[in-house]
Design a protein around this motif. Structure first.
Motif, PDB file in Angstrom:
ATOM      1  N   TRP A  87       3.131   3.398  -3.459  1.00  0.00           N
ATOM      2  CA  TRP A  87       1.706   3.100  -3.533  1.00  0.00           C
ATOM      3  C   TRP A  87       1.381   2.412  -4.858  1.00  0.00           C
ATOM      4  CZ3 TRP A  87       4.172   7.736  -2.985  1.00  0.00           C
ATOM      5  CH2 TRP A  87       4.275   8.536  -4.139  1.00  0.00           C
ATOM      6  N   SER A  91      -4.078   3.433  -7.713  1.00  0.00           N
ATOM      7  CA  SER A  91      -4.583   4.455  -6.805  1.00  0.00           C
ATOM      8  C   SER A  91      -4.597   5.835  -7.446  1.00  0.00           C
ATOM      9  CB  SER A  91      -3.741   4.486  -5.522  1.00  0.00           C
ATOM     10  OG  SER A  91      -2.399   4.859  -5.802  1.00  0.00           O
ATOM     11  N   CYS A  92      -3.777   6.050  -8.473  1.00  0.00           N
ATOM     12  CA  CYS A  92      -3.777   7.326  -9.197  1.00  0.00           C
ATOM     13  C   CYS A  92      -4.332   7.189 -10.615  1.00  0.00           C
ATOM     14  CB  CYS A  92      -2.359   7.898  -9.275  1.00  0.00           C
ATOM     15  SG  CYS A  92      -1.640   8.386  -7.694  1.00  0.00           S
TER      16      CYS A  92
END
Length: 256
Positions: A87, A91-92
Motif C-alpha cells: 500500500w 495511507s498510514c
C-alpha cells in the motif's frame, strides 16, 4: 372410534373485522421519508465542505482541511499509490508525512536514518509486522527514493498541547537528564533542541508523542534492538512510565 376432543371451528364473529387479506403494503410515512432526505443532504454538504479550505478563527489565515488532499506531483508513486505488492506510504503516514498517534512523522527526518530503518525492518533487526512486509517488497532504489522524498519535506507544526506537570519534568530530562537514575540528557545525543544528529540519532522535536512513548516502551521491554551500541535499550530500562510519557510529550510539543 375417535374419542379425543376435537377443536371447535372458529366462529365467524371471532375473526378480526379489520383483517383484510387483500390489503396492500402501507406506504412509508412522509415524515420518515423527509427525515431520510434531510440526513442525506446534510451528509453531502458536510462532505463537500470538508474538501474546501477553512479559515482559522484566530489568525484569519486559510489552512488546509483534514481529510483527502491532492497528491504531491513530486512524490514517488510508492508514497501516493504504492505498488502491486504494498500500500502507499501516505495511507498510514499522511499526505505530507506528518504521521498521527502511534504512526511516526517521517517529514524532515534524515534520509540516511529513514533508509536505515527500512533496511532494519526488512532484515528483522527492527520489529514491526506491517513495516517488515512493506520493506521486504522494496528495491534498494525504492528505499532511497522514499527516504530522499520524506527528508526534503518541511516539518509540520506540532499541535498545541496542555502538558501540565509533564512539561517541567520532560524539559528537565531533555536538558539535564536524571543522574540519580543514571539517565543522561536526551540532547546529548539528539541535539540541543531535539533536532537530531546524523543517521543514528533522529530528530525528536515535533514527533508524535504516542509514537515516542511506544518506542521507549519497546526498548525497555526488549522489543526493539537497533539502537547504536544498544544505548536506548540501556537508557529506557531505567525510565519509569511517567518519565517516558513526560519526555515524549515534551518533544512532541516543540519544533526544531
Amino acid at each position: 372410534m375417535n374419542t379425543g376432543k376435537q377443536s371447535k371451528p372458529q366462529r365467524v364473529d371471532q375473526i378480526d373485522p379489520a383483517f383484510d387479506p387483500w390489503e396492500q403494503s402501507r406506504p412509508i410515512p412522509l415524515f420518515l421519508l423527509a427525515l431520510f432526505i434531510a440526513l442525506a443532504v446534510w451528509g453531502a454538504f458536510s462532505y463537500i465542505n470538508d474538501l474546501h479550505p477553512v479559515r482559522d478563527n484566530e489568525l484569519g489565515q486559510i489552512t488546509e482541511p483534514l481529510g483527502p488532499q491532492s497528491p504531491d506531483p513530486a512524490a514517488p508513486l510508492l508514497v501516493t499509490q504504492g505498488n502491486d505488492a504494498v500500500w502507499s506510504c501516505a495511507s498510514c503516514h499522511g499526505a505530507r508525512g506528518e504521521g498521527a498517534g502511534l504512526t511516526p512523522r517521517l517529514a524532515a527526518l534524515p534520509q540516511t536514518y529513514l533508509a536505515k530503518q527500512l533496511q532494519d525492518f526488512a532484515n528483522g533487526s527492527r520489529l514491526n509486522g506491517s513495516m517488515r512486509y512493506v520493506a521486504q517488497h522494496l528495491e534498494p532504489a525504492d528505499i532511497e527514493a522514499v527516504a530522499r522524498y520524506y527528508a526534503n519535506l518541511p516539518v509540520p507544526p506540532p499541535p498545541a498541547r496542555d502538558l501540565g506537570a509533564a512539561l517541567e519534568r520532560g524539559e528537565a530530562l531533555s536538558r539535564y537528564g536524571d543522574w540519580k537514575l543514571n539517565i543522561p540528557a536526551c540532547v546529548t545525543c539528539h541535539g540541543p533542541n531535539g533536532e537530531g544528529v546524523g543517521a543514528d540519532f533522529p530528530p525528536l522535536a515535533g514527533q508524535q508523542p504516542e509514537y515516542l512513548f511506544n518506542q521507549l516502551a519497546a526498548w525497555k521491554g526488549g522489543e526493539r534492538h537497533n539502537s547504536p551500541q544498544r544505548l536506548m535499550d540501556d537508557i529506557a530500562s531505567r525510565m519509569s512510565d511517567q518519565d517516558m510519557w513526560a519526555i515524549a510529550q515534551y518533544f512532541g510539543s516543540i519544533r526544531p
